[in-house]
Design a protein around this motif. Sequence first.
Motif, mmCIF file in Angstrom:
data_model
loop_
_atom_site.group_PDB
_atom_site.id
_atom_site.type_symbol
_atom_site.label_atom_id
_atom_site.label_comp_id
_atom_site.label_asym_id
_atom_site.label_seq_id
_atom_site.Cartn_x
_atom_site.Cartn_y
_atom_site.Cartn_z
ATOM 1 N N ILE A 317 0.905 -1.050 0.058
ATOM 2 C CA ILE A 317 0.079 -0.001 0.014
ATOM 3 C C ILE A 317 0.770 1.264 0.150
ATOM 4 O O ILE A 317 0.502 2.260 -0.590
ATOM 5 C CB ILE A 317 -0.760 0.029 1.301
ATOM 6 N N SER A 318 1.911 1.194 0.673
ATOM 7 C CA SER A 318 2.959 2.435 0.833
ATOM 8 C C SER A 318 3.558 2.713 -0.570
ATOM 9 O O SER A 318 4.062 3.737 -0.787
ATOM 10 C CB SER A 318 3.884 1.969 1.866
ATOM 11 N N ILE A 319 3.382 1.809 -1.531
ATOM 12 C CA ILE A 319 4.079 2.221 -2.936
ATOM 13 C C ILE A 319 3.140 3.465 -3.212
ATOM 14 O O ILE A 319 3.932 4.105 -4.126
ATOM 15 C CB ILE A 319 3.839 0.975 -3.873
ATOM 16 N N GLY A 320 1.889 3.487 -3.113
ATOM 17 C CA GLY A 320 1.173 4.688 -3.447
ATOM 18 C C GLY A 320 0.630 5.653 -2.478
ATOM 19 O O GLY A 320 0.049 6.692 -2.892
ATOM 20 N N VAL A 321 0.578 5.053 -1.236
ATOM 21 C CA VAL A 321 0.085 6.000 -0.191
ATOM 22 C C VAL A 321 0.852 5.923 1.186
ATOM 23 O O VAL A 321 1.392 4.812 1.517
ATOM 24 C CB VAL A 321 -1.410 5.253 0.176
ATOM 25 N N HIS A 322 1.152 7.127 1.518
ATOM 26 C CA HIS A 322 2.011 7.015 2.753
ATOM 27 C C HIS A 322 1.314 6.398 3.950
ATOM 28 O O HIS A 322 0.464 6.831 4.278
ATOM 29 C CB HIS A 322 2.573 8.486 3.113
ATOM 30 N N VAL A 323 2.118 5.501 4.634
ATOM 31 C CA VAL A 323 1.380 4.994 6.000
ATOM 32 C C VAL A 323 2.666 5.352 6.917
ATOM 33 O O VAL A 323 3.855 5.003 6.949
ATOM 34 C CB VAL A 323 1.607 3.433 5.708
ATOM 35 N N ASN A 324 2.058 5.901 8.028
ATOM 36 C CA ASN A 324 2.565 6.332 9.412
ATOM 37 C C ASN A 324 3.676 5.129 9.817
ATOM 38 O O ASN A 324 2.888 3.824 10.023
ATOM 39 C CB ASN A 324 2.010 6.909 10.226
ATOM 40 N N GLU A 325 4.786 5.257 10.139
ATOM 41 C CA GLU A 325 5.295 4.288 10.681
ATOM 42 C C GLU A 325 4.903 3.630 12.055
ATOM 43 O O GLU A 325 5.288 2.351 12.409
ATOM 44 C CB GLU A 325 6.977 4.651 10.979
ATOM 45 N N LEU A 326 4.141 4.624 12.685
ATOM 46 C CA LEU A 326 3.645 4.204 14.044
ATOM 47 C C LEU A 326 2.576 3.089 14.054
ATOM 48 O O LEU A 326 2.375 2.209 14.515
ATOM 49 C CB LEU A 326 3.009 5.409 14.692
ATOM 50 N N VAL A 327 1.792 3.217 12.855
ATOM 51 C CA VAL A 327 0.790 2.271 12.593
ATOM 52 C C VAL A 327 1.256 0.870 12.013
ATOM 53 O O VAL A 327 0.811 -0.161 12.593
ATOM 54 C CB VAL A 327 -0.278 2.914 11.274
ATOM 55 N N THR A 328 2.624 0.950 11.443
ATOM 56 C CA THR A 328 3.170 -0.257 11.206
ATOM 57 C C THR A 328 3.574 -0.981 12.317
ATOM 58 O O THR A 328 3.399 -2.239 12.455
ATOM 59 C CB THR A 328 4.591 -0.006 10.232
ATOM 60 N N GLY A 329 4.232 -0.176 13.030
ATOM 61 C CA GLY A 329 4.782 -0.861 14.595
ATOM 62 C C GLY A 329 3.637 -1.146 15.398
ATOM 63 O O GLY A 329 3.792 -2.377 15.899
ATOM 64 N N MET A 330 2.423 -0.492 15.691
ATOM 65 C CA MET A 330 1.410 -0.871 16.459
ATOM 66 C C MET A 330 0.634 -1.941 15.931
ATOM 67 O O MET A 330 0.036 -2.773 16.986
ATOM 68 C CB MET A 330 0.585 0.504 16.644
ATOM 69 N N ILE A 331 0.156 -2.328 14.491
ATOM 70 C CA ILE A 331 -0.266 -3.304 14.203
ATOM 71 C C ILE A 331 0.525 -4.797 14.471
ATOM 72 O O ILE A 331 -0.206 -5.482 15.049
ATOM 73 C CB ILE A 331 -0.291 -3.327 12.684
ATOM 74 N N GLY A 332 1.871 -4.533 14.490
ATOM 75 C CA GLY A 332 2.566 -5.672 14.703
ATOM 76 C C GLY A 332 2.515 -6.060 16.141
ATOM 77 O O GLY A 332 2.277 -7.199 16.459
ATOM 78 N N VAL A 333 2.691 -5.135 17.061
ATOM 79 C CA VAL A 333 2.487 -5.149 18.584
ATOM 80 C C VAL A 333 1.138 -5.857 18.851
ATOM 81 O O VAL A 333 0.858 -6.504 19.824
ATOM 82 C CB VAL A 333 2.784 -3.775 19.115
ATOM 83 N N ALA A 334 -0.086 -5.242 18.238
ATOM 84 C CA ALA A 334 -1.341 -5.531 18.532
ATOM 85 C C ALA A 334 -1.735 -7.033 18.193
ATOM 86 O O ALA A 334 -2.286 -7.827 19.042
ATOM 87 C CB ALA A 334 -2.270 -4.806 17.440
ATOM 88 N N PHE A 335 -1.182 -7.605 17.156
ATOM 89 C CA PHE A 335 -1.144 -9.022 16.677
ATOM 90 C C PHE A 335 -0.563 -9.899 17.745
ATOM 91 O O PHE A 335 -0.831 -10.728 18.064
ATOM 92 C CB PHE A 335 -0.582 -9.102 15.404
ATOM 93 N N ILE A 336 0.770 -9.524 17.855
ATOM 94 C CA ILE A 336 1.639 -10.193 18.966
ATOM 95 C C ILE A 336 1.134 -10.135 20.361
ATOM 96 O O ILE A 336 0.860 -11.331 21.109
ATOM 97 C CB ILE A 336 3.207 -9.615 19.129
ATOM 98 N N GLY A 337 0.351 -9.027 20.637
ATOM 99 C CA GLY A 337 -0.051 -8.983 22.206
ATOM 100 C C GLY A 337 -1.381 -9.750 22.238
ATOM 101 O O GLY A 337 -1.731 -10.507 23.175
ATOM 102 N N ALA A 338 -2.157 -9.564 21.147
ATOM 103 C CA ALA A 338 -3.399 -10.562 21.298
ATOM 104 C C ALA A 338 -3.168 -12.032 21.130
ATOM 105 O O ALA A 338 -4.049 -12.731 21.878
ATOM 106 C CB ALA A 338 -3.954 -10.217 19.923
ATOM 107 N N ALA A 339 -2.140 -12.273 20.153
ATOM 108 C CA ALA A 339 -1.835 -13.904 20.641
ATOM 109 C C ALA A 339 -1.362 -14.327 21.916
ATOM 110 O O ALA A 339 -1.656 -15.433 22.333
ATOM 111 C CB ALA A 339 -0.825 -13.917 19.175
ATOM 112 N N PHE A 340 -0.592 -13.417 22.239
ATOM 113 C CA PHE A 340 -0.072 -13.798 23.782
ATOM 114 C C PHE A 340 -1.220 -13.942 24.714
ATOM 115 O O PHE A 340 -1.277 -14.699 25.481
ATOM 116 C CB PHE A 340 0.875 -12.721 24.185
ATOM 117 N N ILE A 341 -2.145 -12.776 24.692
ATOM 118 C CA ILE A 341 -3.227 -13.126 25.560
ATOM 119 C C ILE A 341 -4.038 -14.270 25.459
ATOM 120 O O ILE A 341 -4.579 -14.991 26.288
ATOM 121 C CB ILE A 341 -4.285 -11.761 25.583
ATOM 122 N N SER A 342 -4.139 -14.697 24.288
ATOM 123 C CA SER A 342 -4.895 -15.778 23.851
ATOM 124 C C SER A 342 -4.290 -16.987 24.246
ATOM 125 O O SER A 342 -5.064 -17.960 24.857
ATOM 126 C CB SER A 342 -5.093 -15.840 22.191
#
Length: 367
Positions: A317-342
């Motif tokens: 997506i970033s090839i055509g639209v700028h994506v904030n680096e914070l979004v990239t980092g938080m998505i990874g943390v969110a998935f890992i955190g959710a998997a850990f809690i599960s």
Amino acid sequence: MVLRIFGLSGLVTVASLVVAFLYGGPTALALCAILGILEVSLSFDNAVINATILQRMSDFWQRIFLTIGVLIAVFGMRLVFPLAIVWITAGLDPVQALDLALNPPAGDAPYFPDGSPSYETLLTDAHPQIAAFGGMFLALLFLNFIFEEREITWLGWLERPLAAAGKLDMLSVVVAGAGLVLTAELLAPDDKRATVMVAGVLGMIVYIAVDGLGSMFHTEEHTGGPSELAKATGKAGFFLFLYLEVLDASFSFDGVIGAFAITSDPIIIALGLGLIGAMFVRSITVYLVRKGTLSEYVYLEHGAHWAIGALAAILLISIGVHVNELVTGMIGVAFIGAAFISSVLRNKREGGDEEELESERAVTPVG
């Protein structure tokens, strides 16, 4: 054990911050610290995936990855790689590229007074092909995981139908190829479409080649990365090492590009992303392996792969639209955190079931 594993990373962090302060004062020190935190937040899912592969390698190849691999990660991907992109795409020699990196325009402007582009501008211009290569490599890694049947599922309502669909041969390649075509047609700038297609296909070729080399030493089930190897040695260990380095490179693309939103100084980037960030990611990887965390928290690998899928999509997506680096980092943390809690909830549930079974056995009369 924690001190032994993270001690070296702590010492490297202190040394890097001192060097940054001596190099550029308080500002450089702050930028270096920010970049280190950025790299760790962006690469935690990388550490989980690394751990799943590293635990299948022999002690020798684990040491190779944690020594030579660190040097490649620090100096290769965080320092030499951006310079290589600039000297290849701009037709400069390495010395000119380094001089351009160390001497930016006044006020970090995108162009020099004579109209020539800055180092940051040249690297940013190369982002579409970098993102296409890394995005397709990571996309195949993710797709091969979700299209594979496995006994334990995390998002069962979604993973089980996808695994059933994965019985169609080469489905991951078909889906990835379709995604690349759509990206090139809908998101890539007109003058970058052909470049994006070539870079994306190369990313797919590299993944298939490394994965195929691993399959030559196939012993057990396939789990989304190179073939499962029981304490791989020799050529098998080498191919896993090679796979890990390419994987690390793919994960590094977003961090390297994102770093330029903070500073264009290659020395600060090497200190922050490379020495601090890469060392801590390696330490986290070792900790996960030594503690057997992936066996105890069984959904972490699933969460990491879903984070990889999200990162692959973000890169494309970033090839055509700028994506904030914070979004990239938080998505990874969110998935890992959710998997850990599960995973924690699953362990408690299974622990409760075992206790209930033991209680039933205790009150059941014998004979």
